[in-house]
Design a protein around this motif. Structure first.
Motif, PDB file in Angstrom:
ATOM      1  N   THR A   1      40.240  31.974  42.119  1.00 56.33           N
ATOM      2  CA  THR A   1      40.877  31.058  40.873  1.00 56.33           C
ATOM      3  C   THR A   1      40.806  32.049  39.804  1.00 56.33           C
ATOM      4  O   THR A   1      41.807  31.948  38.946  1.00 56.33           O
ATOM      5  N   LEU A   2      40.075  33.043  39.622  1.00 54.22           N
ATOM      6  CA  LEU A   2      40.231  34.003  38.742  1.00 54.22           C
ATOM      7  C   LEU A   2      40.871  35.461  38.774  1.00 54.22           C
ATOM      8  O   LEU A   2      41.075  36.158  38.163  1.00 54.22           O
ATOM      9  N   GLY A   3      41.120  35.461  40.251  1.00 50.53           N
ATOM     10  CA  GLY A   3      41.719  36.660  40.571  1.00 50.53           C
ATOM     11  C   GLY A   3      41.000  37.992  40.899  1.00 50.53           C
ATOM     12  O   GLY A   3      41.435  39.136  40.677  1.00 50.53           O
ATOM     13  N   ILE A   4      39.542  37.728  41.158  1.00 46.37           N
ATOM     14  CA  ILE A   4      38.518  38.761  41.378  1.00 46.37           C
ATOM     15  C   ILE A   4      38.399  39.006  42.812  1.00 46.37           C
ATOM     16  O   ILE A   4      38.287  37.818  43.512  1.00 46.37           O
ATOM     17  N   GLN A   5      38.604  40.223  43.015  1.00 40.68           N
ATOM     18  CA  GLN A   5      38.454  40.549  44.589  1.00 40.68           C
ATOM     19  C   GLN A   5      37.162  40.855  45.129  1.00 40.68           C
ATOM     20  O   GLN A   5      36.814  40.796  46.311  1.00 40.68           O
ATOM     21  N   ASN A   6      36.310  41.480  44.373  1.00 42.36           N
ATOM     22  CA  ASN A   6      35.035  41.817  44.733  1.00 42.36           C
ATOM     23  C   ASN A   6      33.679  41.268  44.197  1.00 42.36           C
ATOM     24  O   ASN A   6      34.075  40.819  43.011  1.00 42.36           O
ATOM     25  N   MET A   7      32.455  41.191  44.626  1.00 45.35           N
ATOM     26  CA  MET A   7      31.374  40.551  44.436  1.00 45.35           C
ATOM     27  C   MET A   7      30.067  41.206  44.705  1.00 45.35           C
ATOM     28  O   MET A   7      30.172  41.887  45.666  1.00 45.35           O
ATOM     29  N   VAL A   8      29.105  41.134  43.657  1.00 48.22           N
ATOM     30  CA  VAL A   8      27.786  41.422  43.946  1.00 48.22           C
ATOM     31  C   VAL A   8      26.961  40.428  44.316  1.00 48.22           C
ATOM     32  O   VAL A   8      26.871  39.497  43.380  1.00 48.22           O
ATOM     33  N   LEU A   9      26.419  40.137  45.503  1.00 53.54           N
ATOM     34  CA  LEU A   9      25.624  39.049  45.882  1.00 53.54           C
ATOM     35  C   LEU A   9      24.167  39.706  45.266  1.00 53.54           C
ATOM     36  O   LEU A   9      23.650  40.683  45.442  1.00 53.54           O
ATOM     37  N   VAL A  10      23.404  38.697  44.506  1.00 52.78           N
ATOM     38  CA  VAL A  10      22.286  38.844  43.934  1.00 52.78           C
ATOM     39  C   VAL A  10      21.321  37.754  44.433  1.00 52.78           C
ATOM     40  O   VAL A  10      21.613  36.519  44.693  1.00 52.78           O
ATOM     41  N   GLN A  11      20.039  38.281  44.931  1.00 52.87           N
ATOM     42  CA  GLN A  11      18.994  37.393  45.454  1.00 52.87           C
ATOM     43  C   GLN A  11      18.530  36.426  44.524  1.00 52.87           C
ATOM     44  O   GLN A  11      17.988  36.840  43.568  1.00 52.87           O
TER      45      GLN A  11
ATOM     46  N   THR B   1      28.333  28.282  49.899  1.00 55.42           N
ATOM     47  CA  THR B   1      28.656  29.329  50.823  1.00 55.42           C
ATOM     48  C   THR B   1      29.510  30.430  50.429  1.00 55.42           C
ATOM     49  O   THR B   1      30.097  30.511  49.592  1.00 55.42           O
ATOM     50  N   LEU B   2      29.426  31.399  51.186  1.00 54.75           N
ATOM     51  CA  LEU B   2      30.503  32.402  51.199  1.00 54.75           C
ATOM     52  C   LEU B   2      31.877  31.882  51.034  1.00 54.75           C
ATOM     53  O   LEU B   2      32.601  32.422  50.141  1.00 54.75           O
ATOM     54  N   VAL B   3      32.275  31.016  51.808  1.00 52.74           N
ATOM     55  CA  VAL B   3      33.633  30.671  51.841  1.00 52.74           C
ATOM     56  C   VAL B   3      33.754  29.698  50.362  1.00 52.74           C
ATOM     57  O   VAL B   3      34.977  29.989  49.532  1.00 52.74           O
ATOM     58  N   ASP B   4      32.937  29.149  49.705  1.00 51.09           N
ATOM     59  CA  ASP B   4      33.033  28.527  48.504  1.00 51.09           C
ATOM     60  C   ASP B   4      33.246  29.824  47.362  1.00 51.09           C
ATOM     61  O   ASP B   4      33.635  29.567  46.467  1.00 51.09           O
ATOM     62  N   ALA B   5      32.399  30.664  47.397  1.00 50.78           N
ATOM     63  CA  ALA B   5      32.332  31.803  46.649  1.00 50.78           C
ATOM     64  C   ALA B   5      33.759  32.573  46.533  1.00 50.78           C
ATOM     65  O   ALA B   5      34.383  32.753  45.400  1.00 50.78           O
ATOM     66  N   LEU B   6      34.080  32.859  47.799  1.00 52.87           N
ATOM     67  CA  LEU B   6      35.802  33.441  47.901  1.00 52.87           C
ATOM     68  C   LEU B   6      36.712  32.422  47.253  1.00 52.87           C
ATOM     69  O   LEU B   6      37.651  32.889  46.515  1.00 52.87           O
ATOM     70  N   ALA B   7      36.368  31.141  47.439  1.00 52.25           N
ATOM     71  CA  ALA B   7      37.483  30.148  46.934  1.00 52.25           C
ATOM     72  C   ALA B   7      37.532  30.436  45.372  1.00 52.25           C
ATOM     73  O   ALA B   7      38.561  30.372  44.689  1.00 52.25           O
ATOM     74  N   PHE B   8      36.076  30.381  44.847  1.00 49.97           N
ATOM     75  CA  PHE B   8      36.040  30.432  43.283  1.00 49.97           C
ATOM     76  C   PHE B   8      36.502  31.777  42.722  1.00 49.97           C
ATOM     77  O   PHE B   8      37.156  31.645  41.749  1.00 49.97           O
ATOM     78  N   GLU B   9      36.285  32.961  43.319  1.00 49.56           N
ATOM     79  CA  GLU B   9      36.776  34.134  42.938  1.00 49.56           C
ATOM     80  C   GLU B   9      38.270  34.040  42.861  1.00 49.56           C
ATOM     81  O   GLU B   9      38.839  34.946  42.189  1.00 49.56           O
TER      82      GLU B   9
END
Length: 331
Positions: free
Chosen positions: A87-97, A77-85
């Protein structure tokens, strides 16, 4: 036309080792944050406001996958994605189909709407002959900035005429919106792709190191230096990077290589950064679909090491190149 010497600058040496081994996650653990082995150091060193330029959100219970999907994904999920990011200290993401959803972008758009255009962008898959203009305009307002043409995941092969027709159809949609077209194809198809790109009038992004077949390079023993220019299609890829309208993602090394070839991918990454430092993009490919137990931390650390000797290069790789590619900054 560039000479052989011009096309093949002296390759840089001194490539750090990377390891992607990590314990596998079971079904009950998949919603926990994916902690990396070097996370504390990474969070301090990754440039502020960095982008993970290639992730997927997959929720098959809420958004059923296509009947033609080649595999059944787990829930991420998006919640999982935000938790993962985090851990790296990354704030922004590009969602790819991802390929499992075909041209139904409902799951991606749901996540993109939730994260908002301040922190997210989207790359969608469409049938260019039927997608409504109104839908494209709505997506643009929500942060979509590109179209994906995915041949590699589904094993589709096109001749040059079909590839050109497909890319022109997508480019005609992307051009008036200042979008990119992102292409996932094997490296040995890039020579077919190369003469088409200058006629499209858009920015192009190529996924996952260009998807090389590293085992195609013959070696007489383990100490034989790896020469990426021996890979079918690599010269065409370098030519496109030199041309100024093509970007390359250094991402998903585990899809391309077993341990003995990981150094080879870093040699490729060094060459990309040497030839076109303003058009190389970092990404994790989270949640690493069809793979388990991936620790992306060591690969991320290696990307930082590739930039260590050149001031500002890490900010380009992790932030500015993505923002320029997606039209967020002046190119």
């Amino acid at each position: 036309m560039l000479t052989s010497a011009q096309m093949k600058p002296a390759l840089l040496t001194g490539h750090p080792c990377i390891s992607l081994a990590a314990p596998s996650l079971n079904q009950h653990e998949q919603r926990r944050p994916t902690h990396t082995s070097v996370a504390p150091l990474l969070k301090q060193r990754i440039p502020p406001h960095s982008w993970d330029s290639h992730i997927h959100v997959v929720e098959p219970q809420r958004f059923p996958v296509s009947p033609a999907a080649l595999y059944q994904p787990s829930t991420h999920t998006l919640v999982d994605a935000l938790a993962f990011e985090s851990t790296l200290g990354i704030q922004n993401m590009v969602l790819v189909q991802p390929s499992v959803y075909g041209s139904d972008n409902s799951c991606l758009m749901d996540a993109l709407t939730k994260i908002g255009p301040e922190r997210g962008r989207g790359i969608v898959v469409v049938d260019p002959t039927t997608v409504p203009t109104e839908t494209l305009n709505e997506w643009h307002a929500l942060g979509v900035r590109g179209l994906r043409v995915n041949l590699q995941s589904i094993g589709r092969v096109m001749d040059q005429m079909e590839l050109e027709r497909t890319l022109i159809q997508h480019a005609d949609i992307a051009r008036p919106r200042n979008w990119i077209v992102e292409v996932y194809l094997p490296l040995n198809m890039v020579p077919l792709f190369e003469p088409i790109v200058p006629r499209l009038g858009i920015r192009i992004c190529i996924d996952h190191f260009g998807s090389p077949e590293l085992s195609s390079v013959l070696r007489y023993h383990d100490r034989t230096p790896f020469d990426p220019y021996a890979l079918p299609g690599f010269r065409s890829l370098i030519s496109l990077l030199r041309g100024g309208h093509t970007y390359i993602k250094v991402s998903a090394p585990y899809r391309l290589s077993k341990d003995q070839h990981l150094r080879d991918l870093l040699i490729m990454a060094r060459e990309f950064l040497h030839v076109a430092p303003g058009r190389v993009i970092y990404a994790t490919d989270w949640p690493h679909t069809r793979f388990t137990g991936v620790d992306i931390g060591p690969f991320t650390e290696s990307c930082l090491q590739l930039c260590a000797d050149k001031p500002g290069l890490a900010e380009r790789l992790f932030r500015r190149n993505t923002e320029e590619m997606l039209g967020m900054l002046t190119v």
